[in-house]
Design a protein around this motif. Structure first.
Motif, PDB file in Angstrom:
ATOM      1  N   MET A   1      52.437  43.035  43.344  1.00 58.17           N
ATOM      2  CA  MET A   1      52.235  43.572  41.998  1.00 58.17           C
ATOM      3  C   MET A   1      52.836  42.652  40.956  1.00 58.17           C
ATOM      4  O   MET A   1      53.877  42.027  41.177  1.00 58.17           O
ATOM      5  CB  MET A   1      52.859  44.971  41.872  1.00 58.17           C
ATOM      6  N   HIS A   2      52.170  42.558  39.809  1.00 64.25           N
ATOM      7  CA  HIS A   2      52.702  41.814  38.672  1.00 64.25           C
ATOM      8  C   HIS A   2      54.086  42.370  38.357  1.00 64.25           C
ATOM      9  O   HIS A   2      54.258  43.577  38.203  1.00 64.25           O
ATOM     10  CB  HIS A   2      51.762  41.985  37.488  1.00 64.25           C
ATOM     11  N   LYS A   3      55.083  41.505  38.284  1.00 64.48           N
ATOM     12  CA  LYS A   3      56.477  41.963  38.182  1.00 64.48           C
ATOM     13  C   LYS A   3      56.728  42.826  36.950  1.00 64.48           C
ATOM     14  O   LYS A   3      57.391  43.863  37.024  1.00 64.48           O
ATOM     15  CB  LYS A   3      57.426  40.757  38.190  1.00 64.48           C
ATOM     16  N   ALA A   4      56.215  42.408  35.790  1.00 58.13           N
ATOM     17  CA  ALA A   4      56.423  43.203  34.573  1.00 58.13           C
ATOM     18  C   ALA A   4      55.710  44.547  34.671  1.00 58.13           C
ATOM     19  O   ALA A   4      56.214  45.564  34.182  1.00 58.13           O
ATOM     20  CB  ALA A   4      55.937  42.431  33.348  1.00 58.13           C
ATOM     21  N   ASP A   5      54.536  44.564  35.317  1.00 58.20           N
ATOM     22  CA  ASP A   5      53.804  45.815  35.498  1.00 58.20           C
ATOM     23  C   ASP A   5      54.580  46.760  36.409  1.00 58.20           C
ATOM     24  O   ASP A   5      54.684  47.960  36.147  1.00 58.20           O
ATOM     25  CB  ASP A   5      52.421  45.547  36.096  1.00 58.20           C
ATOM     26  N   PHE A   6      55.112  46.212  37.505  1.00 55.47           N
ATOM     27  CA  PHE A   6      55.873  47.048  38.445  1.00 55.47           C
ATOM     28  C   PHE A   6      57.106  47.639  37.767  1.00 55.47           C
ATOM     29  O   PHE A   6      57.433  48.809  37.969  1.00 55.47           O
ATOM     30  CB  PHE A   6      56.294  46.220  39.663  1.00 55.47           C
ATOM     31  N   LYS A   7      57.768  46.844  36.952  1.00 49.61           N
ATOM     32  CA  LYS A   7      58.953  47.324  36.236  1.00 49.61           C
ATOM     33  C   LYS A   7      58.585  48.455  35.282  1.00 49.61           C
ATOM     34  O   LYS A   7      59.257  49.494  35.237  1.00 49.61           O
ATOM     35  CB  LYS A   7      59.594  46.177  35.465  1.00 49.61           C
TER      36      LYS A   7
ATOM     37  N   TYR B   1      47.033  48.486  36.366  1.00 53.60           N
ATOM     38  CA  TYR B   1      48.045  47.433  36.454  1.00 53.60           C
ATOM     39  C   TYR B   1      47.398  46.193  37.058  1.00 53.60           C
ATOM     40  O   TYR B   1      46.168  46.145  37.238  1.00 53.60           O
ATOM     41  CB  TYR B   1      49.245  47.899  37.297  1.00 53.60           C
ATOM     42  N   ARG B   2      48.195  45.181  37.412  1.00 53.82           N
ATOM     43  CA  ARG B   2      47.654  43.950  37.977  1.00 53.82           C
ATOM     44  C   ARG B   2      48.237  43.673  39.361  1.00 53.82           C
ATOM     45  O   ARG B   2      49.439  43.828  39.576  1.00 53.82           O
ATOM     46  CB  ARG B   2      47.945  42.767  37.051  1.00 53.82           C
TER      47      ARG B   2
ATOM     48  N   THR C   1      46.347  32.879  46.617  1.00 53.88           N
ATOM     49  CA  THR C   1      45.853  32.094  45.475  1.00 53.88           C
ATOM     50  C   THR C   1      46.678  32.278  44.208  1.00 53.88           C
ATOM     51  O   THR C   1      46.592  31.466  43.287  1.00 53.88           O
ATOM     52  CB  THR C   1      44.404  32.483  45.158  1.00 53.88           C
ATOM     53  N   GLY C   2      47.467  33.332  44.147  1.00 56.51           N
ATOM     54  CA  GLY C   2      48.217  33.634  42.932  1.00 56.51           C
ATOM     55  C   GLY C   2      47.366  34.245  41.839  1.00 56.51           C
ATOM     56  O   GLY C   2      47.850  34.489  40.731  1.00 56.51           O
ATOM     57  N   MET C   3      46.114  34.532  42.138  1.00 56.58           N
ATOM     58  CA  MET C   3      45.198  35.085  41.137  1.00 56.58           C
ATOM     59  C   MET C   3      45.590  36.513  40.766  1.00 56.58           C
ATOM     60  O   MET C   3      45.895  37.330  41.635  1.00 56.58           O
ATOM     61  CB  MET C   3      43.764  35.069  41.661  1.00 56.58           C
ATOM     62  N   GLU C   4      45.570  36.817  39.461  1.00 57.50           N
ATOM     63  CA  GLU C   4      45.830  38.169  38.982  1.00 57.50           C
ATOM     64  C   GLU C   4      44.522  38.952  38.906  1.00 57.50           C
ATOM     65  O   GLU C   4      43.528  38.448  38.379  1.00 57.50           O
ATOM     66  CB  GLU C   4      46.466  38.143  37.589  1.00 57.50           C
ATOM     67  N   THR C   5      44.542  40.167  39.401  1.00 57.16           N
ATOM     68  CA  THR C   5      43.370  41.035  39.333  1.00 57.16           C
ATOM     69  C   THR C   5      43.746  42.350  38.675  1.00 57.16           C
ATOM     70  O   THR C   5      44.598  43.076  39.203  1.00 57.16           O
ATOM     71  CB  THR C   5      42.796  41.326  40.731  1.00 57.16           C
ATOM     72  N   PRO C   6      43.148  42.677  37.517  1.00 55.28           N
ATOM     73  CA  PRO C   6      43.382  44.004  36.943  1.00 55.28           C
ATOM     74  C   PRO C   6      42.750  45.049  37.857  1.00 55.28           C
ATOM     75  O   PRO C   6      41.591  44.901  38.275  1.00 55.28           O
ATOM     76  CB  PRO C   6      42.650  43.939  35.591  1.00 55.28           C
ATOM     77  N   VAL C   7      43.502  46.083  38.185  1.00 53.97           N
ATOM     78  CA  VAL C   7      42.986  47.113  39.080  1.00 53.97           C
ATOM     79  C   VAL C   7      43.231  48.493  38.491  1.00 53.97           C
ATOM     80  O   VAL C   7      44.071  48.679  37.603  1.00 53.97           O
ATOM     81  CB  VAL C   7      43.634  47.035  40.483  1.00 53.97           C
ATOM     82  N   VAL C   8      42.472  49.454  39.000  1.00 50.80           N
ATOM     83  CA  VAL C   8      42.720  50.855  38.694  1.00 50.80           C
ATOM     84  C   VAL C   8      42.918  51.576  40.019  1.00 50.80           C
ATOM     85  O   VAL C   8      42.163  51.376  40.971  1.00 50.80           O
ATOM     86  CB  VAL C   8      41.560  51.488  37.886  1.00 50.80           C
TER      87      VAL C   8
END
Length: 249
Positions: free
Chosen positions: A84-90, A121-122, A128-135
């Motif tokens: 999970m994207h760290k800022a999103d998880f926080k 969140y992402r 790959t390090g790719m970010e994916t917006p998810v629901v």
């Protein structure tokens, strides 16, 4: 001090032991339902709220995460720190999900059983390090004798909603309609604001007038205007249109 992961787990954890046969029966029904309804480009899961371990993860979990089914089952919720994207998880663990859980706990037991959590969140692909917006759509399942859920189940899809932040929605669903009980976006750009200033921005996003904001927060219109000035200063903007740009989804 507890870590963010521990805070998140404490909100979910069920202290009651679950009978092994009951777990197997639940999983059998859950897997059948997933195979019949879940799209191929989604990630489905079932989380044991006693052990905080994933007892089921769909085989296509690597699409968004680069992780295997074994990774999920071996690491449990600890894996969230890697995918999970760290800022999103926080934002989710510290603030947004606790607020959603509080709204959920206000409901009767029967209404809780018909409640769905919707989270934006992402995810970060481990390879790959790719970010994916998810629901993610999740709900609690199989309640114990005290009315506490023993499993959390959910499905995750790629989302067209891209934002630098997170969003949480709580909905009650019955046979006739669904009711939105909670809907909030937490934008990372607003982390510099106070709790009251964030509440004002949330109301502003929902097109509430400054008079309505003052009434809802039980403060004077003069105080609302002062808060807006402070918000503009902290965000280095000059007008409402600029604020809409900051919180654009």
């Amino acid at each position: 001090m507890k870590s963010l992961l521990e805070i998140h787990q404490d909100l979910l954890r069920n202290q009651q032991a679950i009978d092994k046969d009951e777990v197997e029966q639940f999983l059998s029904r859950f897997e059948q339902n997933v195979m019949a309804t879940a799209p191929r480009n989604s990630l489905s899961y079932a989380l044991d709220l006693k052990t905080m371990k994933y007892v089921y993860v769909s085989a296509n979990c690597s699409i968004f995460t680069g992780k295997t089914v074994e990774d999920f089952k071996n690491k449990g919720m600890d894996l969230l720190l890697e995918i999970m994207h760290k800022a999103d998880f926080k934002a989710l663990s510290y603030d947004l999900f606790p607020a959603m859980q509080e709204k959920y706990l206000e409901l009767s037991l029967e209404d809780r059983k018909n409640t769905v959590f919707e989270l934006y969140y992402r995810l970060i692909h481990a390879g790959t390090g790719m970010e994916t917006p998810v629901v993610e759509y999740s709900s609690y399942a199989r309640y114990d004798d005290e009315g506490s859920p023993t499993f959390s189940t959910g499905v995750i899809y790629e989302s067209p909603l891209a934002m630098d932040g997170v969003r949480g929605i709580v909905r009650h669903i019955d046979s006739d309609a669904q009711t939105t009980l909670f809907d909030r976006c937490d934008f990372h750009a607003l982390d510099v604001l106070t709790k009251t200033e964030k509440a004002i921005v949330q109301s502003f996003i929902k097109n509430q007038s400054r008079d309505c904001i003052a009434a809802d927060l039980n403060i004077s219109i003069h105080t609302v205007r002062t808060h807006f000035k402070n918000i503009y200063k902290k965000l280095d903007i000059n007008k409402e249109a600029d604020l809409l740009g900051v919180v654009k989804i």
